[in-house]
Design a protein around this motif. Sequence first.
Motif, PDB file in Angstrom:
ATOM      1  N   ILE A  10      -4.373   1.743   6.796  1.00 23.22           N
ATOM      2  CA  ILE A  10      -3.863   0.648   5.969  1.00 23.22           C
ATOM      3  C   ILE A  10      -2.359   0.474   6.164  1.00 23.22           C
ATOM      4  O   ILE A  10      -1.591   1.417   6.096  1.00 23.22           O
ATOM      5  CB  ILE A  10      -4.200   0.887   4.484  1.00 23.22           C
ATOM      6  CG1 ILE A  10      -5.723   0.856   4.298  1.00 23.22           C
ATOM      7  CG2 ILE A  10      -3.509  -0.144   3.587  1.00 23.22           C
ATOM      8  CD1 ILE A  10      -6.194   1.251   2.913  1.00 23.22           C
ATOM      9  N   ARG A  11      -1.989  -0.766   6.428  1.00 23.81           N
ATOM     10  CA  ARG A  11      -0.606  -1.188   6.681  1.00 23.81           C
ATOM     11  C   ARG A  11       0.007  -0.567   7.941  1.00 23.81           C
ATOM     12  O   ARG A  11       1.218  -0.629   8.139  1.00 23.81           O
ATOM     13  CB  ARG A  11       0.284  -0.963   5.463  1.00 23.81           C
ATOM     14  CG  ARG A  11      -0.139  -1.826   4.280  1.00 23.81           C
ATOM     15  CD  ARG A  11       0.960  -1.934   3.264  1.00 23.81           C
ATOM     16  NE  ARG A  11       0.544  -2.736   2.135  1.00 23.81           N
ATOM     17  CZ  ARG A  11       0.775  -4.041   2.015  1.00 23.81           C
ATOM     18  NH1 ARG A  11       1.398  -4.687   2.953  1.00 23.81           N
ATOM     19  NH2 ARG A  11       0.369  -4.684   0.939  1.00 23.81           N
ATOM     20  N   LYS A  30      -6.274  -8.201   7.995  1.00 22.92           N
ATOM     21  CA  LYS A  30      -4.834  -8.415   8.133  1.00 22.92           C
ATOM     22  C   LYS A  30      -4.060  -7.099   8.117  1.00 22.92           C
ATOM     23  O   LYS A  30      -3.088  -6.942   8.847  1.00 22.92           O
ATOM     24  CB  LYS A  30      -4.357  -9.324   7.002  1.00 22.92           C
ATOM     25  CG  LYS A  30      -2.885  -9.659   7.051  1.00 22.92           C
ATOM     26  CD  LYS A  30      -2.486 -10.532   5.884  1.00 22.92           C
ATOM     27  CE  LYS A  30      -2.248  -9.619   4.725  1.00 22.92           C
ATOM     28  NZ  LYS A  30      -1.597 -10.133   3.565  1.00 22.92           N
ATOM     29  N   ASP A  31      -4.510  -6.142   7.303  1.00 27.37           N
ATOM     30  CA  ASP A  31      -3.741  -4.920   7.099  1.00 27.37           C
ATOM     31  C   ASP A  31      -4.352  -3.652   7.688  1.00 27.37           C
ATOM     32  O   ASP A  31      -3.684  -2.627   7.738  1.00 27.37           O
ATOM     33  CB  ASP A  31      -3.514  -4.692   5.606  1.00 27.37           C
ATOM     34  CG  ASP A  31      -2.633  -5.761   4.998  1.00 27.37           C
ATOM     35  OD1 ASP A  31      -1.559  -6.037   5.563  1.00 27.37           O
ATOM     36  OD2 ASP A  31      -3.016  -6.331   3.956  1.00 27.37           O
ATOM     37  N   PHE A  32      -5.616  -3.683   8.075  1.00 32.75           N
ATOM     38  CA  PHE A  32      -6.239  -2.500   8.661  1.00 32.75           C
ATOM     39  C   PHE A  32      -7.534  -2.857   9.368  1.00 32.75           C
ATOM     40  O   PHE A  32      -7.964  -4.015   9.349  1.00 32.75           O
ATOM     41  CB  PHE A  32      -6.447  -1.397   7.628  1.00 32.75           C
ATOM     42  CG  PHE A  32      -7.399  -1.696   6.493  1.00 32.75           C
ATOM     43  CD1 PHE A  32      -8.668  -1.126   6.477  1.00 32.75           C
ATOM     44  CD2 PHE A  32      -7.015  -2.477   5.427  1.00 32.75           C
ATOM     45  CE1 PHE A  32      -9.532  -1.358   5.419  1.00 32.75           C
ATOM     46  CE2 PHE A  32      -7.871  -2.706   4.359  1.00 32.75           C
ATOM     47  CZ  PHE A  32      -9.142  -2.152   4.361  1.00 32.75           C
ATOM     48  N   GLU A  91       4.995  -3.431   9.555  1.00 31.15           N
ATOM     49  CA  GLU A  91       5.635  -2.305   8.877  1.00 31.15           C
ATOM     50  C   GLU A  91       4.922  -0.987   9.156  1.00 31.15           C
ATOM     51  O   GLU A  91       4.982  -0.048   8.355  1.00 31.15           O
ATOM     52  CB  GLU A  91       5.693  -2.570   7.379  1.00 31.15           C
ATOM     53  CG  GLU A  91       6.553  -3.765   7.019  1.00 31.15           C
ATOM     54  CD  GLU A  91       6.662  -3.965   5.521  1.00 31.15           C
ATOM     55  OE1 GLU A  91       5.701  -3.648   4.793  1.00 31.15           O
ATOM     56  OE2 GLU A  91       7.726  -4.420   5.088  1.00 31.15           O
ATOM     57  N   ALA A  92       4.252  -0.895  10.289  1.00 33.47           N
ATOM     58  CA  ALA A  92       3.434   0.283  10.613  1.00 33.47           C
ATOM     59  C   ALA A  92       4.219   1.585  10.552  1.00 33.47           C
ATOM     60  O   ALA A  92       3.759   2.574   9.973  1.00 33.47           O
ATOM     61  CB  ALA A  92       2.798   0.116  11.990  1.00 33.47           C
ATOM     62  N   GLU A  93       5.381   1.598  11.135  1.00 32.43           N
ATOM     63  CA  GLU A  93       6.156   2.838  11.153  1.00 32.43           C
ATOM     64  C   GLU A  93       6.514   3.293   9.736  1.00 32.43           C
ATOM     65  O   GLU A  93       6.402   4.466   9.391  1.00 32.43           O
ATOM     66  CB  GLU A  93       7.413   2.668  12.001  1.00 32.43           C
ATOM     67  CG  GLU A  93       8.112   3.973  12.257  1.00 32.43           C
ATOM     68  CD  GLU A  93       9.236   3.833  13.264  1.00 32.43           C
ATOM     69  OE1 GLU A  93      10.250   4.529  13.080  1.00 32.43           O
ATOM     70  OE2 GLU A  93       9.107   3.050  14.212  1.00 32.43           O
ATOM     71  N   SER A  96       3.278   4.689   8.080  1.00 27.08           N
ATOM     72  CA  SER A  96       2.465   5.654   8.834  1.00 27.08           C
ATOM     73  C   SER A  96       2.285   7.007   8.145  1.00 27.08           C
ATOM     74  O   SER A  96       1.294   7.686   8.391  1.00 27.08           O
ATOM     75  CB  SER A  96       3.033   5.855  10.240  1.00 27.08           C
ATOM     76  OG  SER A  96       4.296   6.477  10.177  1.00 27.08           O
ATOM     77  N   THR A  97       3.190   7.397   7.280  1.00 25.08           N
ATOM     78  CA  THR A  97       3.047   8.696   6.605  1.00 25.08           C
ATOM     79  C   THR A  97       2.695   8.558   5.125  1.00 25.08           C
ATOM     80  O   THR A  97       2.546   9.563   4.428  1.00 25.08           O
ATOM     81  CB  THR A  97       4.341   9.527   6.743  1.00 25.08           C
ATOM     82  OG1 THR A  97       5.427   8.795   6.189  1.00 25.08           O
ATOM     83  CG2 THR A  97       4.617   9.867   8.199  1.00 25.08           C
ATOM     84  N   ALA A  98       2.554   7.342   4.659  1.00 23.85           N
ATOM     85  CA  ALA A  98       2.199   7.117   3.253  1.00 23.85           C
ATOM     86  C   ALA A  98       0.736   7.501   3.020  1.00 23.85           C
ATOM     87  O   ALA A  98      -0.073   7.502   3.942  1.00 23.85           O
ATOM     88  CB  ALA A  98       2.419   5.657   2.882  1.00 23.85           C
TER      89      ALA A  98
END
Length: 110
Positions: A10-11, A30-32, A91-93, A96-98
Amino acid sequence: MTHVVSDSCIRCRYTDCVDVCPVDCFKAGKDFLVIDPDECIDCAVCIPECPVNAIYAEEDLPDHLGHFVAINAKLAREWPLITKREQPHPEAEKWSTATNKLGTVTLQGS
């Protein structure tokens, strides 16, 4: 059994997994992404391609992510097929750790 895309996607929406899928079982929102359980042949080639470790064999899915089996099945019927790599979420980066990202997106439409 099938494979399941989980919260980590996601995202981020990295699509490295799509390039290696021999049966085109990924669907894109759209997001995943999600995996269509009716198309997945359980080959597992997508698992090591995911840079955020979002893909699991269904039997290996952690208990706290179990609801993603139903989410993948539902959204795979609604979202369009994706057959080649695309740019990741803008905003992938950052994401990525969320964790626990499901509440940050809508599950309707693409």
